[in-house]
Scaffold this motif. Structure first.
Motif, PDB file in Angstrom:
ATOM      1  N   ALA A   1     -51.490  47.455  60.669  1.00 38.50           N
ATOM      2  CA  ALA A   1     -51.016  47.805  59.327  1.00 38.50           C
ATOM      3  C   ALA A   1     -51.237  46.680  58.322  1.00 38.50           C
ATOM      4  O   ALA A   1     -50.930  45.518  58.581  1.00 38.50           O
ATOM      5  N   VAL A   2     -51.776  47.064  57.171  1.00 36.87           N
ATOM      6  CA  VAL A   2     -51.918  46.155  56.044  1.00 36.87           C
ATOM      7  C   VAL A   2     -50.723  46.421  55.134  1.00 36.87           C
ATOM      8  O   VAL A   2     -50.480  47.564  54.734  1.00 36.87           O
ATOM      9  N   ARG A   3     -49.963  45.377  54.853  1.00 34.35           N
ATOM     10  CA  ARG A   3     -48.780  45.472  53.997  1.00 34.35           C
ATOM     11  C   ARG A   3     -49.175  45.022  52.596  1.00 34.35           C
ATOM     12  O   ARG A   3     -49.699  43.911  52.437  1.00 34.35           O
ATOM     13  N   MET A   4     -48.912  45.879  51.607  1.00 31.17           N
ATOM     14  CA  MET A   4     -49.344  45.596  50.242  1.00 31.17           C
ATOM     15  C   MET A   4     -48.201  45.749  49.247  1.00 31.17           C
ATOM     16  O   MET A   4     -47.427  46.699  49.334  1.00 31.17           O
ATOM     17  N   ALA A   5     -48.126  44.823  48.309  1.00 31.76           N
ATOM     18  CA  ALA A   5     -47.232  44.949  47.162  1.00 31.76           C
ATOM     19  C   ALA A   5     -48.120  45.019  45.921  1.00 31.76           C
ATOM     20  O   ALA A   5     -49.116  44.297  45.821  1.00 31.76           O
ATOM     21  N   ASN A   6     -47.781  45.905  45.003  1.00 32.92           N
ATOM     22  CA  ASN A   6     -48.490  46.041  43.720  1.00 32.92           C
ATOM     23  C   ASN A   6     -49.997  46.271  43.881  1.00 32.92           C
ATOM     24  O   ASN A   6     -50.792  45.650  43.173  1.00 32.92           O
ATOM     25  N   PRO A   7     -50.436  47.145  44.791  1.00 32.65           N
ATOM     26  CA  PRO A   7     -51.881  47.336  44.968  1.00 32.65           C
ATOM     27  C   PRO A   7     -52.532  47.990  43.744  1.00 32.65           C
ATOM     28  O   PRO A   7     -51.946  48.880  43.120  1.00 32.65           O
ATOM     29  N   GLN A   8     -53.712  47.494  43.427  1.00 33.69           N
ATOM     30  CA  GLN A   8     -54.493  48.017  42.297  1.00 33.69           C
ATOM     31  C   GLN A   8     -55.948  48.167  42.730  1.00 33.69           C
ATOM     32  O   GLN A   8     -56.473  47.305  43.439  1.00 33.69           O
ATOM     33  N   ILE A   9     -56.576  49.229  42.258  1.00 27.24           N
ATOM     34  CA  ILE A   9     -57.989  49.432  42.554  1.00 27.24           C
ATOM     35  C   ILE A   9     -58.815  48.630  41.552  1.00 27.24           C
ATOM     36  O   ILE A   9     -58.695  48.824  40.348  1.00 27.24           O
ATOM     37  N   LEU A  10     -59.629  47.717  42.075  1.00 26.39           N
ATOM     38  CA  LEU A  10     -60.518  46.924  41.224  1.00 26.39           C
ATOM     39  C   LEU A  10     -61.879  47.588  41.085  1.00 26.39           C
ATOM     40  O   LEU A  10     -62.527  47.491  40.043  1.00 26.39           O
ATOM     41  N   HIS A  11     -62.309  48.231  42.166  1.00 24.91           N
ATOM     42  CA  HIS A  11     -63.637  48.856  42.185  1.00 24.91           C
ATOM     43  C   HIS A  11     -63.607  50.047  43.139  1.00 24.91           C
ATOM     44  O   HIS A  11     -62.974  49.977  44.188  1.00 24.91           O
ATOM     45  N   ALA A  12     -64.271  51.112  42.739  1.00 24.13           N
ATOM     46  CA  ALA A  12     -64.393  52.298  43.595  1.00 24.13           C
ATOM     47  C   ALA A  12     -65.862  52.681  43.688  1.00 24.13           C
ATOM     48  O   ALA A  12     -66.587  52.609  42.695  1.00 24.13           O
ATOM     49  N   SER A  13     -66.299  53.079  44.867  1.00 22.05           N
ATOM     50  CA  SER A  13     -67.688  53.478  45.059  1.00 22.05           C
ATOM     51  C   SER A  13     -67.993  54.764  44.300  1.00 22.05           C
ATOM     52  O   SER A  13     -67.096  55.570  44.027  1.00 22.05           O
ATOM     53  N   VAL A  14     -69.241  54.955  43.984  1.00 27.53           N
ATOM     54  CA  VAL A  14     -69.692  56.180  43.334  1.00 27.53           C
ATOM     55  C   VAL A  14     -69.706  57.309  44.353  1.00 27.53           C
ATOM     56  O   VAL A  14     -69.382  58.457  44.045  1.00 27.53           O
ATOM     57  N   GLU A  15     -70.041  56.961  45.590  1.00 28.79           N
ATOM     58  CA  GLU A  15     -70.103  57.956  46.669  1.00 28.79           C
ATOM     59  C   GLU A  15     -68.697  58.389  47.068  1.00 28.79           C
ATOM     60  O   GLU A  15     -67.801  57.565  47.264  1.00 28.79           O
ATOM     61  N   ASP A  16     -68.509  59.706  47.170  1.00 25.92           N
ATOM     62  CA  ASP A  16     -67.218  60.259  47.562  1.00 25.92           C
ATOM     63  C   ASP A  16     -67.163  60.560  49.054  1.00 25.92           C
ATOM     64  O   ASP A  16     -68.185  60.622  49.729  1.00 25.92           O
ATOM     65  N   ARG A  17     -65.955  60.770  49.510  1.00 24.23           N
ATOM     66  CA  ARG A  17     -65.676  61.173  50.890  1.00 24.23           C
ATOM     67  C   ARG A  17     -64.636  62.272  50.809  1.00 24.23           C
ATOM     68  O   ARG A  17     -63.674  62.156  50.062  1.00 24.23           O
ATOM     69  N   GLU A  18     -64.835  63.328  51.588  1.00 19.33           N
ATOM     70  CA  GLU A  18     -63.873  64.429  51.598  1.00 19.33           C
ATOM     71  C   GLU A  18     -62.983  64.294  52.835  1.00 19.33           C
ATOM     72  O   GLU A  18     -63.462  63.990  53.921  1.00 19.33           O
ATOM     73  N   HIS A  19     -61.677  64.484  52.628  1.00 19.51           N
ATOM     74  CA  HIS A  19     -60.743  64.378  53.745  1.00 19.51           C
ATOM     75  C   HIS A  19     -59.536  65.260  53.469  1.00 19.51           C
ATOM     76  O   HIS A  19     -59.117  65.414  52.326  1.00 19.51           O
TER      77      HIS A  19
END
Length: 165
Positions: free
Chosen positions: A69-87
């Protein structure tokens, strides 16, 4: 044990979470509780508002062996890929229903780690899907907010029937 998941439409699920200023023993204890709650689903992530706690805290573990497990406080997206994934996504706050969503296949996230240090990490595949799902929760959004109004209403109705038995 962990506190119960709040049920949709609990107000905590619509309120943006408060920023965490420092990592304290209470925050560590809450993260530990969140990991137990996530593992009991079993799920690949959990945000504090899902347990009714209005803090910008999330845990993600999409590993097959668990315990990563990765524990995160205040996570923010800095960059997102152009390619999508369906789930297919779901939530213990709206049990018994899932929906296929498309999200960026990879994201770079900035967050305060469990040592209280600002960190940056790349997530790909299911890890990326989960972290984006948790960030939505921290902004007061549910996975079904990405769907059309008709599909969203159908999911909520179906979940109510599921809960009522």
């Amino acid at each position: 044990m962990h506190r119960p998941y709040v049920a949709w439409p609990h107000p905590a699920l619509r309120r943006p979470a408060a920023t965490v200023d420092e990592i304290t023993p209470d925050i560590h204890a809450l993260w530990d509780e969140m990991v137990r709650a996530m593992d009991s689903m079993p799920g690949v992530g959990l945000a504090a508002p899902q347990l009714g706690v209005g803090l910008a805290l999330a845990v993600v573990d999409a590993s097959t062996e668990r315990g990563q497990a990765v524990r995160m406080a205040n996570p923010q997206i800095l960059h997102a890929s152009v390619e999508d994934r369906e789930h297919e996504e779901g939530s213990p706050n709206l049990p018994g229903v899932w929906a296929k969503l498309k999200r960026p296949r990879a994201v770079t996230i900035r967050f305060m780690n469990d040592q209280g240090i600002w960190d940056r990490r790349d997530f790909v595949g299911l890890w990326a899907t989960s972290v984006q799902h948790q960030i939505d929760h921290l902004q007061g959004k549910m996975f079904f907010d990405h769907l059309s109004r008709t599909k969203r209403d159908m999911l909520i109705k179906k979940s109510k029937k599921h809960v009522q038995g």
